[in-house]
Enzyme design. Structure first.
Site, PDB file in Angstrom:
ATOM      1  N   HIS A  52       0.965  -1.356   0.131  1.00 45.84           N
ATOM      2  CA  HIS A  52      -0.139   0.047  -0.131  1.00 45.84           C
ATOM      3  C   HIS A  52       0.749   1.277   0.150  1.00 45.84           C
ATOM      4  CE1 HIS A  52      -2.549   2.990   2.456  1.00 45.84           C
ATOM      5  NE2 HIS A  52      -2.897   2.913   1.214  1.00 45.84           N
ATOM      6  N   ASP A  87      -4.804   3.930  -4.573  1.00 39.15           N
ATOM      7  CA  ASP A  87      -4.781   4.170  -3.104  1.00 39.15           C
ATOM      8  C   ASP A  87      -6.060   5.269  -2.987  1.00 39.15           C
ATOM      9  OD1 ASP A  87      -4.301   5.296  -0.867  1.00 39.15           O
ATOM     10  OD2 ASP A  87      -2.283   5.299  -1.079  1.00 39.15           O
ATOM     11  N   TYR A  96      10.128  12.720 -13.607  1.00 40.45           N
ATOM     12  CA  TYR A  96      11.227  11.854 -13.440  1.00 40.45           C
ATOM     13  C   TYR A  96      11.669  11.603 -12.172  1.00 40.45           C
ATOM     14  CZ  TYR A  96      11.932  13.194 -18.343  1.00 40.45           C
ATOM     15  OH  TYR A  96      11.542  13.225 -19.877  1.00 40.45           O
TER      16      TYR A  96
END
Length: 143
Positions: free
Chosen positions: A22, A64, A113
């Site tokens: 998670h 999530d 990035y």
């Protein structure tokens, strides 16, 4: 063979998705993205689109629901309000496939990035459309 698992998800990708906890993140990126150079686990899906990869991943992985932006795309350089067609498709897939549909958040290119560098894994696709990059955060399956 397994049931209800999209066939484009290789055993290595399935391992990563299962091993993630998670809050861990997965980057699904286009063919131009410097995936291998970032140092994370890099799974290849050459010849497949980032939209197909996202749909397959969201079929088996929960998003999530405890954070404001569990799905993030890269902003267009010089035009952060622009919405490339592939980003619109990511949004549609997230709304139609995810167990926790959300509005996509955005990150500036270099921030994206840096975030991808910390991802549990990266799936590099053969996507040729520009800005075909998305980071998704794994949630929990609450029974």
């Amino acid at each position: 063979m397994l049931r209800n698992i999209p066939p484009i998800l290789s055993p290595d990708i399935l391992w990563s998705l299962r091993a993630m906890g998670h809050g861990d993140e997965l980057a699904i990126v286009d063919a131009n993205f410097p995936a291998t150079a970032l140092g994370a686990r890099c799974h290849r899906l050459d010849g497949l689109t980032a939209t197909d990869a996202l749909k397959a991943v969201l079929t088996v992985m929960p998003l999530d629901s405890y954070v404001p932006d569990p799905a993030l795309v890269m902003e267009v350089v010089g035009d952060p309000d622009a919405i490339p067609s592939i980003v619109a498709e990511f949004q549609t897939i997230t709304l139609e496939t995810a167990d926790h549909p959300v509005t996509l958040g955005k990150l500036e290119r270099f921030a994206f990035y840096e975030r991808a560098k910390t991802a549990f894994a990266i799936i590099q696709t053969g996507e040729t459309r520009l800005y075909g990059n998305i980071i998704v955060k794994k949630g929990v399956i609450d029974q």
